[in-house]
Design a protein around this motif. Structure first.
Motif, PDB file in Angstrom:
ATOM      1  N   ALA A  73       0.844  -1.192   0.000  1.00  0.00           N
ATOM      2  CA  ALA A  73       0.000   0.000   0.000  1.00  0.00           C
ATOM      3  C   ALA A  73       0.881   1.245   0.000  1.00  0.00           C
ATOM      4  N   LYS A  74       0.297   2.367  -0.374  1.00  0.00           N
ATOM      5  CA  LYS A  74       1.019   3.628  -0.271  1.00  0.00           C
ATOM      6  C   LYS A  74       1.360   3.893   1.199  1.00  0.00           C
ATOM      7  N   PRO A  75       2.438   4.606   1.470  1.00  0.00           N
ATOM      8  CA  PRO A  75       2.815   4.887   2.875  1.00  0.00           C
ATOM      9  C   PRO A  75       1.712   5.636   3.600  1.00  0.00           C
ATOM     10  N   TYR A  76       1.400   5.159   4.793  1.00  0.00           N
ATOM     11  CA  TYR A  76       0.399   5.857   5.622  1.00  0.00           C
ATOM     12  C   TYR A  76       0.954   7.202   6.066  1.00  0.00           C
ATOM     13  N   LEU A 118       4.978  13.461  -6.241  1.00  0.00           N
ATOM     14  CA  LEU A 118       6.029  13.225  -5.265  1.00  0.00           C
ATOM     15  C   LEU A 118       7.191  14.206  -5.450  1.00  0.00           C
ATOM     16  N   ALA A 119       7.473  14.551  -6.697  1.00  0.00           N
ATOM     17  CA  ALA A 119       8.537  15.521  -6.963  1.00  0.00           C
ATOM     18  C   ALA A 119       8.194  16.883  -6.364  1.00  0.00           C
ATOM     19  N   ASP A 120       6.930  17.255  -6.398  1.00  0.00           N
ATOM     20  CA  ASP A 120       6.498  18.505  -5.763  1.00  0.00           C
ATOM     21  C   ASP A 120       6.565  18.400  -4.241  1.00  0.00           C
ATOM     22  N   LEU A 121       6.295  17.186  -3.742  1.00  0.00           N
ATOM     23  CA  LEU A 121       6.309  16.966  -2.291  1.00  0.00           C
ATOM     24  C   LEU A 121       7.737  16.988  -1.748  1.00  0.00           C
ATOM     25  N   TYR A 122       8.682  16.514  -2.561  1.00  0.00           N
ATOM     26  CA  TYR A 122      10.097  16.494  -2.177  1.00  0.00           C
ATOM     27  C   TYR A 122      10.896  17.281  -3.217  1.00  0.00           C
ATOM     28  N   VAL A 191       8.102   4.169  -7.632  1.00  0.00           N
ATOM     29  CA  VAL A 191       6.808   4.327  -8.295  1.00  0.00           C
ATOM     30  C   VAL A 191       6.713   3.335  -9.450  1.00  0.00           C
ATOM     31  N   THR A 192       5.725   2.456  -9.379  1.00  0.00           N
ATOM     32  CA  THR A 192       5.414   1.561 -10.493  1.00  0.00           C
ATOM     33  C   THR A 192       3.975   1.090 -10.317  1.00  0.00           C
ATOM     34  N   SER A 193       3.479   0.320 -11.272  1.00  0.00           N
ATOM     35  CA  SER A 193       2.107  -0.181 -11.189  1.00  0.00           C
ATOM     36  C   SER A 193       1.949  -1.096  -9.983  1.00  0.00           C
ATOM     37  N   ALA A 194       0.775  -1.061  -9.357  1.00  0.00           N
ATOM     38  CA  ALA A 194       0.547  -1.815  -8.122  1.00  0.00           C
ATOM     39  C   ALA A 194       0.785  -3.313  -8.323  1.00  0.00           C
ATOM     40  N   PHE A 195       0.333  -3.868  -9.451  1.00  0.00           N
ATOM     41  CA  PHE A 195       0.512  -5.306  -9.684  1.00  0.00           C
ATOM     42  C   PHE A 195       1.982  -5.661  -9.900  1.00  0.00           C
ATOM     43  N   HIS A 196       2.784  -4.693 -10.290  1.00  0.00           N
ATOM     44  CA  HIS A 196       4.200  -4.891 -10.582  1.00  0.00           C
ATOM     45  C   HIS A 196       5.083  -4.646  -9.357  1.00  0.00           C
ATOM     46  N   MET A 197       4.491  -4.088  -8.304  1.00  0.00           N
ATOM     47  CA  MET A 197       5.272  -3.689  -7.143  1.00  0.00           C
ATOM     48  C   MET A 197       5.925  -4.863  -6.394  1.00  0.00           C
ATOM     49  N   PRO A 213       7.672   1.610  -1.258  1.00  0.00           N
ATOM     50  CA  PRO A 213       6.757   1.457  -2.398  1.00  0.00           C
ATOM     51  C   PRO A 213       5.705   2.564  -2.448  1.00  0.00           C
ATOM     52  N   TYR A 214       5.433   3.026  -3.648  1.00  0.00           N
ATOM     53  CA  TYR A 214       4.343   3.975  -3.896  1.00  0.00           C
ATOM     54  C   TYR A 214       3.584   3.464  -5.122  1.00  0.00           C
TER      55      TYR A 214
END
Length: 274
Positions: A73-76, A118-122, A191-197, A213-214
């Protein structure tokens, strides 16, 4: 050996793709009918027709792909600081980009949207793109990196922040080629597709790369939204991706390219806010 692995994986998928399997089975069954081998043709055409009908009317691929998409899952709580944001190639549409001379997004285009967020966030973190052509016939086009750069430029990302690696033909080569670019003690968002993570995280761990993972680009539907809807193309998107990824996980594990058959999230630290 890497080239042999790449070519064999592509040839194998030509046969193992669910869509291709259905078509091949129909062709074989039709040939048996033509040669009047009616009994044998029924053993192929009847099961194939039933399977095709099932895929046509119901999203059976969701059952296959959803366990992969739920694995990470995306980071809480987002990390306070990261040393880079890694985006794996696959969000761009190489063939259409080359055909029309413009940067085109594909099914995995969410990878670019999430990376820009994410680039804007960091704002101090470099954005690291890794991806070449996964096609046997489109090697050495020299356009993968420039397509990615064009897409990010259109989204307003400062080109000075981009680090481009475009020699990778598969996920294993992504992380192998990222080694000289990344730090062993660094912390990176992936960052990649969820099924590929799951496969991506397993390979990253095999190379000792610390990634958070994101996942993006979900292909399955929640059970409440699964209906008889006669949408073959949409059903195949999940079925093809899920089936291919389970095969990839197995082959990568058997060949020692990943840390586990189905990598799992790391246990939480006792002091974690979660």
């Amino acid at each position: 050996m890497d080239t042999v692995f790449f070519v064999l994986s592509k040839l194998g998928w030509m046969i193992l793709s669910p869509g291709n399997l259905l078509v091949i089975s129909f062709i074989l069954g039709t040939l048996l009918v033509y040669f009047k081998a009616y009994s044998a043709s029924k053993w192929i055409l009847i099961p194939t027709s039933l399977a095709a009908a099932l895929v046509l009317v119901y999203p059976v691929g969701d059952w296959l792909i959803q366990p992969l998409e739920k694995r990470f899952a995306k980071p809480y709580v987002m990390p306070e600081k990261v040393d880079g944001i890694i985006i794996l190639g696959g969000g761009e549409d190489l063939k259409r980009s080359l055909s029309w001379g413009v940067a085109e997004l594909g099914l995995g285009g969410d990878r670019y949207i999430a990376t820009k967020y994410l680039a804007d966030l960091y704002p101090d973190a470099p954005v690291i793109f890794s991806g070449g052509s996964g096609s046997i016939y489109l090697q050495d086009s020299g356009r993968e990196a420039s397509i990615s750069a064009d897409l990010f430029q259109q989204m307003g990302l400062d080109s000075q922040r981009l680090i481009l690696e475009s020699n990778s033909r598969n996920t294993y080569e992504n992380f192998r080629n990222l080694q000289p670019i990344t730090r062993p003690d660094g912390q990176y968002l992936l960052v990649t597709s969820a099924f590929h993570m799951p496969r991506s995280v397993g390979i990253a761990r095999q190379f000792g790369l610390n990634v958070t993972p994101y996942p993006v680009d979900y292909r399955s539907n929640h059970a409440d939204y699964r209906h008889l809807d006669f949408d073959l193309f949409d059903h195949l998107k999940a079925l093809e991706s899920g089936w291919r990824e389970w095969i990839g996980l197995s082959v990568y594990y058997w060949t020692g390219k990943t840390s586990a058959w189905l990598p799992a999230p790391m246990p939480l630290h006792p002091d974690s806010p979660l």
